[in-house]
Design a protein around this motif. Sequence first.
Motif, PDB file in Angstrom:
ATOM      1  N   HIS A  65      32.920 -33.287 -11.005  1.00 12.28           N
ATOM      2  CA  HIS A  65      31.681 -34.054 -10.831  1.00 12.28           C
ATOM      3  C   HIS A  65      31.395 -34.899 -12.060  1.00 12.28           C
ATOM      4  O   HIS A  65      31.963 -34.697 -13.138  1.00 12.28           O
ATOM      5  CB  HIS A  65      30.500 -33.123 -10.524  1.00 12.28           C
ATOM      6  CG  HIS A  65      30.161 -32.161 -11.621  1.00 12.28           C
ATOM      7  ND1 HIS A  65      29.410 -32.503 -12.727  1.00 12.28           N
ATOM      8  CD2 HIS A  65      30.461 -30.842 -11.792  1.00 12.28           C
ATOM      9  CE1 HIS A  65      29.259 -31.461 -13.512  1.00 12.28           C
ATOM     10  NE2 HIS A  65      29.899 -30.433 -12.977  1.00 12.28           N
ATOM     11  N   GLU A 170      27.280 -32.492  -5.881  1.00 13.23           N
ATOM     12  CA  GLU A 170      28.099 -33.570  -5.306  1.00 13.23           C
ATOM     13  C   GLU A 170      28.967 -33.059  -4.153  1.00 13.23           C
ATOM     14  O   GLU A 170      30.143 -33.415  -4.053  1.00 13.23           O
ATOM     15  CB  GLU A 170      28.960 -34.214  -6.395  1.00 13.23           C
ATOM     16  CG  GLU A 170      28.139 -34.798  -7.536  1.00 13.23           C
ATOM     17  CD  GLU A 170      28.980 -35.492  -8.609  1.00 13.23           C
ATOM     18  OE1 GLU A 170      30.138 -35.872  -8.311  1.00 13.23           O
ATOM     19  OE2 GLU A 170      28.487 -35.660  -9.741  1.00 13.23           O
ATOM     20  N   CYS A 173      27.212 -34.186   0.327  1.00 13.39           N
ATOM     21  CA  CYS A 173      27.480 -35.561   0.790  1.00 13.39           C
ATOM     22  C   CYS A 173      28.572 -35.568   1.855  1.00 13.39           C
ATOM     23  O   CYS A 173      28.694 -36.523   2.627  1.00 13.39           O
ATOM     24  CB  CYS A 173      27.882 -36.450  -0.380  1.00 13.39           C
ATOM     25  SG  CYS A 173      29.186 -35.769  -1.424  1.00 13.39           S
ATOM     26  N   TRP A 200      25.430 -37.555  -3.740  1.00 13.97           N
ATOM     27  CA  TRP A 200      25.983 -38.903  -3.773  1.00 13.97           C
ATOM     28  C   TRP A 200      25.185 -39.740  -2.791  1.00 13.97           C
ATOM     29  O   TRP A 200      25.100 -39.394  -1.601  1.00 13.97           O
ATOM     30  CB  TRP A 200      27.455 -38.880  -3.349  1.00 13.97           C
ATOM     31  CG  TRP A 200      28.400 -38.461  -4.423  1.00 13.97           C
ATOM     32  CD1 TRP A 200      28.171 -37.559  -5.412  1.00 13.97           C
ATOM     33  CD2 TRP A 200      29.736 -38.929  -4.608  1.00 13.97           C
ATOM     34  NE1 TRP A 200      29.293 -37.418  -6.198  1.00 13.97           N
ATOM     35  CE2 TRP A 200      30.267 -38.254  -5.727  1.00 13.97           C
ATOM     36  CE3 TRP A 200      30.543 -39.832  -3.926  1.00 13.97           C
ATOM     37  CZ2 TRP A 200      31.567 -38.475  -6.189  1.00 13.97           C
ATOM     38  CZ3 TRP A 200      31.835 -40.061  -4.384  1.00 13.97           C
ATOM     39  CH2 TRP A 200      32.337 -39.387  -5.500  1.00 13.97           C
ATOM     40  N   ASP A 224      36.879 -40.612  -1.402  1.00 17.08           N
ATOM     41  CA  ASP A 224      36.190 -39.361  -1.717  1.00 17.08           C
ATOM     42  C   ASP A 224      35.885 -38.504  -0.488  1.00 17.08           C
ATOM     43  O   ASP A 224      35.081 -37.567  -0.570  1.00 17.08           O
ATOM     44  CB  ASP A 224      34.906 -39.667  -2.497  1.00 17.08           C
ATOM     45  CG  ASP A 224      35.219 -40.270  -3.857  1.00 17.08           C
ATOM     46  OD1 ASP A 224      35.595 -39.517  -4.769  1.00 17.08           O
ATOM     47  OD2 ASP A 224      35.140 -41.500  -4.001  1.00 17.08           O
ATOM     48  N   ILE A 229      27.743 -42.508   3.423  1.00 20.76           N
ATOM     49  CA  ILE A 229      26.967 -42.267   2.208  1.00 20.76           C
ATOM     50  C   ILE A 229      25.515 -42.611   2.521  1.00 20.76           C
ATOM     51  O   ILE A 229      25.200 -43.746   2.866  1.00 20.76           O
ATOM     52  CB  ILE A 229      27.459 -43.104   1.008  1.00 20.76           C
ATOM     53  CG1 ILE A 229      28.965 -42.939   0.820  1.00 20.76           C
ATOM     54  CG2 ILE A 229      26.731 -42.673  -0.267  1.00 20.76           C
ATOM     55  CD1 ILE A 229      29.553 -43.807  -0.285  1.00 20.76           C
ATOM     56  N   LEU A 315      33.679 -46.791  -7.262  1.00 18.89           N
ATOM     57  CA  LEU A 315      32.651 -46.058  -7.997  1.00 18.89           C
ATOM     58  C   LEU A 315      32.145 -46.855  -9.199  1.00 18.89           C
ATOM     59  O   LEU A 315      30.935 -46.931  -9.436  1.00 18.89           O
ATOM     60  CB  LEU A 315      33.207 -44.707  -8.458  1.00 18.89           C
ATOM     61  CG  LEU A 315      33.410 -43.657  -7.357  1.00 18.89           C
ATOM     62  CD1 LEU A 315      34.301 -42.524  -7.858  1.00 18.89           C
ATOM     63  CD2 LEU A 315      32.072 -43.106  -6.883  1.00 18.89           C
ATOM     64  N   THR A 325      24.764 -43.920  -6.604  1.00 14.79           N
ATOM     65  CA  THR A 325      24.585 -42.896  -7.637  1.00 14.79           C
ATOM     66  C   THR A 325      25.238 -41.592  -7.201  1.00 14.79           C
ATOM     67  O   THR A 325      25.140 -41.220  -6.032  1.00 14.79           O
ATOM     68  CB  THR A 325      23.092 -42.639  -7.942  1.00 14.79           C
ATOM     69  OG1 THR A 325      22.991 -41.579  -8.913  1.00 14.79           O
ATOM     70  CG2 THR A 325      22.319 -42.220  -6.683  1.00 14.79           C
ATOM     71  N   PRO A 326      25.898 -40.882  -8.115  1.00 11.90           N
ATOM     72  CA  PRO A 326      26.443 -39.560  -7.794  1.00 11.90           C
ATOM     73  C   PRO A 326      25.509 -38.439  -8.249  1.00 11.90           C
ATOM     74  O   PRO A 326      25.889 -37.279  -8.230  1.00 11.90           O
ATOM     75  CB  PRO A 326      27.739 -39.529  -8.602  1.00 11.90           C
ATOM     76  CG  PRO A 326      27.371 -40.278  -9.852  1.00 11.90           C
ATOM     77  CD  PRO A 326      26.360 -41.341  -9.441  1.00 11.90           C
TER      78      PRO A 326
END
Length: 340
Positions: A65, A170, A173, A200, A224, A229, A315, A325-326
């Motif tokens: 992360h 994280e 998501c 995320w 990912d 998202i 990213l 944003t993560p």
Amino acid sequence: MDLASNLGGKIDKAEVLSAVQKYEKYHVCYGGQEEERKANYSDMVNKYYDLVTSFYEFGWGESFHFAPRWKGESLRESIKRHEHFLALQLGLKPGQKVLDVGCGIGGPLREISRFSSTSITGLNNNEYQITRGKELNRIAGVDKTCNFVKADFMKMPFPENSFDAVYAIEATCHAPDAYGCYKEIFRVLKPGQYFTAYEWCMTDSFDPQNPEHQKIKAEIEIGDGLPDIRLTTKCLEALKQAGFEVIWEKDIAVDSPLPWYLPLDKSHFSLSSFRLTAVGRLFTKNMVKVLEYVGLAPKGSLRVQDFLEKAAEGLVEGGKKEIFTPMYFFLARKPDSDSN
């Protein structure tokens, strides 16, 4: 050599290329649809983590992360501090029973358990990551207090009111439906106790009509293992809908003295996190190319490295444009009496 021997996780080495092709077809870049990704999220996410876990561990360590970072602070130090922050927000006390939702190979689980003297159960639906996590727990000496359960976090195999605290880093998501995931967490959490997470998310600056924004979002999704998202506002709505009281929430990336995406930025170089830099990633790519050519790494390994590289680019761009944003953080509480 560990990277070569572990590539593909539990997938038969002869089937890695086929698994890569099936995984890629879920995503927009290859004509895939969001609804198909959501309907088949378990298969998609499992394939993803079988394919990428060895790359993650090779480049990132045991905690997969990001973290906000102070000037003069190493990446490893910032990651540990980011994990300790969750433990402090939850108010963890020795002996409490805690759930880590989507625990990876257990890096945060081990760190938080040692930091807070708690017993932590890691929930994960990927067999390879659990096997690896158990081995690392044994090496770290926390195998008596920490364990793993293989299950889907949309259908947890725990009774109601089982845990003193729940966190996710994280990980949620990957859920096809935030409300369904948060509702399960609400069910297994004891009344009056807390759930906290880093999510995320796309931020309010994301414009779904902007082709460049859509391209960045798609690159992050394929790189990912994400069905979609969500916007930060959608996570907040889902939490409240699931029955939680939101204590506070914030995009922690906003106040980070150093950008969270700095380790992946091609303009940045660091010896301490060399494998994540552009030079380090190029070195890894060429090494994997050679290993695949001589037969030490399964065919398809380079394709995995390629979509991880695409993710890194997405990213960094998403971070620079502040559309992603993560680390959308929230602390939520399950009411003392469940009136739902």
